[in-house]
Design an enzyme around this catalytic site. Structure first.
Site, PDB file in Angstrom:
ATOM      1  N   GLY A 250       0.825  -1.212   0.000  1.00 48.11           N
ATOM      2  CA  GLY A 250       0.000   0.000   0.000  1.00 48.11           C
ATOM      3  C   GLY A 250       0.857   1.259   0.000  1.00 48.11           C
ATOM      4  CB  SER A 251       0.054   4.623   1.326  1.00 48.58           C
ATOM      5  OG  SER A 251      -1.216   4.665   0.741  1.00 48.58           O
ATOM      6  CB  THR A 252       4.651   1.814   3.230  1.00 50.61           C
ATOM      7  OG1 THR A 252       4.230   0.570   2.696  1.00 50.61           O
ATOM      8  CG2 THR A 252       4.030   2.021   4.590  1.00 50.61           C
TER       9      THR A 252
END
Lengths: 102, 565
Positions: free
Chosen positions: B283-285
């Protein structure tokens, strides 16, 4: 007098054989002693190992934390328990006799 | 009379002569069969006991040790009263007597195990009864004094002393030293004759492994992960703490874990060191690395502004949206794209940089390949081959359609934290020969430079903005310190079909402290939190904050900022 020379030789040979036998026996005795010392050392090192395992069990963090909380009523550290280190002010040494003034 | 005596003496002399000639013959021309027979008579075998090397943490605290244990066997044919003996033994050993009676009742068997790895006190108690037909074999027993701590990391041994999981498996050869037998001469009573001290010179202890792990930090990490799983009713959680400069693993855990002292009884899915063996969509990491790719290619600066289309952006036949409907930004700078975790902004950057450069950048940061860590079962992850269609490029830029392990993500952030060099993570700090005192220290290995020093500095500054006042990672702040990092709230892919599971997320926060001179990289992943919240900022952020605070305090790092700043 002429009997002394062969007798002396026989005595030297017998003496040498006795010395060899004695040294061999002594070597065996040392071997046995070494063996029993080795066994003792092994038992001691096993005991040391057992104690170090016990120490490791007693000093595991979860156990220490549990003891601290249950028996000494200590609380878990919080995030705000930070110590801010301020640099210490410089302190001038007192002047002594003979010191030069700037 | 004299002649008779002469004849008798002559005969005896002749016989003695034959014996002497034969003796001389045997001495001069030895017979192989007779030599072997003599050896059997004068030689005995001495067992040189082997002990598996210990595993200790970076401060020398014991994590795995071996002690001598005693295994009891019986020869049912020699036992005089098998039923009575079985009942007495069962009582002494706390076993069911029926099983032992059945073992002793088999007339065909000459060897049956009664109990394995007993302690010396139990052995002395049983031995004092002097029961004929019982015998002992010395074995080694592995002890993990910290019980549940770092179970999946350490692994455990099988019944024959072979490493089955974790470090016990990957360093089995070094830790292990096989038991050996040595032939020595014996005396009339069968005692070995020590002639040259050879027995005492032999060292059979395996090497001692000193790990990079810090036991206290590991304890904190496991405690925090457990608490997060309980608080948010999550399925599981993973965490990795790395030394930001070298990628040495300081702590690594997944919960639920297990107690390696009972390793064999634990289901196999609990034994996995999930931070290394399990893949997930991060995801956003991963947005951090799409932006890093833009910096590498010189396509952007932190202040460059992108149009973010009021929260809706059509790519091919799909609409890319922000995480929340209220996030209807019209334009954002690169710093804000990262701080607010904009999907559309990241997509725009990815389109500008191009699929090939994005893929190259991700690959350079270690995604899609094994990190080379010295732990078993490492997975390489999935980074799709080119060409990527626009939807695929968009998804991958914000961490969908790509799978990584927790360690890969943490190590990639370490490359940003340490000035732009990707290092090979490692867990063994040193190997020590306890007999000779020789120590072999592991040197940290650099894989490649992924960012210039200036680019990595820009990335760190942008990641600090994530924990700023309006950033998504505000909850990961640590009072007195600058924190850099990125939140992640990834949808979980449906394992049985295409698409994602409804209401199933992986909440994460990956970051470093102190941001101006990073010492720790901490990655927290909480899998499928079901109550209270599922956002990375609310689930994983506070866990990061508490761990970072503890690590800094333990290390004695002075705060940079006062609480008012």
């Amino acid at each position: 007098m002429h009997f002394i020379k062969p007798l002396g030789s026989v005595l030297v040979i017998v003496g040498a054989m006795a010395a060899v036998a004695h040294l061999r026996t002594y070597e065996r005795l040392l071997g046995y002693e070494l063996w029993s010392l080795h066994r003792e050392q092994r038992l001691a090192s096993e005991e040391k190992k057992r104690l170090s395992i016990e120490l490791a069990k007693l000093s595991r963090p979860q156990y220490v934390e549990g003891v601290a909380q249950r028996q000494f009523d200590l609380k878990k550290i919080s995030q705000k328990q930070l110590i801010r280190l301020q640099p210490l002010p410089e302190v001038q040494a007192p002047l002594r006799l003979g010191d030069k003034l700037n | 009379m004299n002649s008779r005596i002469r004849i008798v003496f002559s005969c005896l002399g002749f016989l003695a002569g034959i014996v002497m000639v034969r003796a001389a013959w045997l001495q001069l021309f030895p017979n192989e069969q007779i030599r072997k027979s003599a050896e059997r008579q004068f030689q005995t075998s001495v067992s040189l006991k082997a002990r598996r090397g210990a595993i200790v943490d970076r401060h020398g605290r014991d994590l795995a040790l071996s002690e001598t244990a005693y295994s009891l066997f019986a020869d049912p044919q020699v036992l005089k009263t098998p039923r009575r003996t079985a009942r007495w033994l069962a009582h002494e050993l706390g076993q069911a007597s029926e099983a032992l009676i059945a073992k002793f009742a088999d007339p065909q068997k000459r060897f049956v195990w009664v109990a394995r790895t007993l302690d010396s006190k139990t052995r002395d108690r049983i031995q004092s009864k002097k029961i004929r037909g019982l015998g002992w074999i010395e074995e080694a027993r592995r002890i993990y004094p910290n019980e549940n701590l770092m179970g999946p990391l350490l692994g455990f041994l099988g019944s024959e002393g072979q490493g089955l999981e974790g470090l016990e498996l990957s360093y089995d050869q070094l830790l292990n030293s096989r038991q050996r037998k040595m032939d020595v001469r014996r005396d009339a009573r069968g005692r070995p004759l020590i002639v040259d001290g050879q027995i005492f010179r032999e060292s059979l202890e395996g090497l001692e492994l000193q790990l990079t792990l810090d036991l206290d930090l590991q304890h904190q990490l496991e405690g925090e992960l457990k608490q997060a799983v309980m608080e948010f009713q999550a399925e599981q959680a993973m965490g990795v703490i790395l030394d930001a400069r070298t990628s040495a693993i300081l702590a690594m855990a997944n919960t639920p874990g297990y107690n390696p002292n009972q390793g064999a009884q634990v289901p196999s899915e609990w034994r996995r060191n999930r931070s290394v063996t399990d893949l997930f969509e991060p995801g956003s990491t991963l947005k951090t690395f799409a932006i890093a790719a833009g910096l590498r290619e010189g396509k952007l600066t932190p202040s460059k502004v992108y149009a973010t289309e009021q929260g809706r952006f059509k790519v091919g036949d799909r609409i890319i949206r922000e995480a929340e409907a209220s996030h209807n930004w019209s334009e954002l700078s690169v710093i804000d794209i990262l701080a607010l975790s904009s999907n559309i902004g990241t997509t725009k950057i990815a389109f500008e940089v191009g699929a090939d450069k994005i893929r190259q950048s991700f690959s350079d940061f270690g995604f899609g390949s094994k990190s080379g860590v010295d732990l078993p079962g490492e997975v390489r992850g999935q980074l799709a081959h080119l060409p990527w269609n626009p939807v695929q490029l968009s998804n991958i830029s914000f961490g969908q359609g790509i799978s990584t392990s927790a360690l890969q993500v943490a190590n990639a952030y370490a490359a940003i934290a340490n000035g732009g060099v990707l290092n090979q993570p490692f867990i063994v700090l040193a190997q020590k020969d306890v007999h000779t005192g020789r120590v072999e220290i592991t040197k940290p290995q650099s894989i490649c430079r992924v960012l210039s020093f200036q680019q990595s500095s820009q990335m760190r500054n942008m990641l600090v903005a994530v924990t700023g006042e309006k950033g998504t990672g505000k909850t990961a702040r640590v009072e007195g310190f600058l924190v850099g990092g990125k939140t992640g709230t990834a949808q979980k892919p449906n394992p049985n079909s295409r698409g994602y599971l409804p209401d199933a997320y992986l909440s994460s926060f990956v970051g470093f402290v102190p941001a101006e001179n990073p010492q720790y990289v901490i990655a927290i992943f909480v899998d499928h939190p079901k109550s209270r919240s599922y956002y990375g900022s609310q689930v994983a952020g506070p866990v990061f904050s508490r761990l970072a605070s503890y690590a800094l305090r333990k290390q004695g790092v002075s705060p940079l900022l006062s609480s008012a700043q």
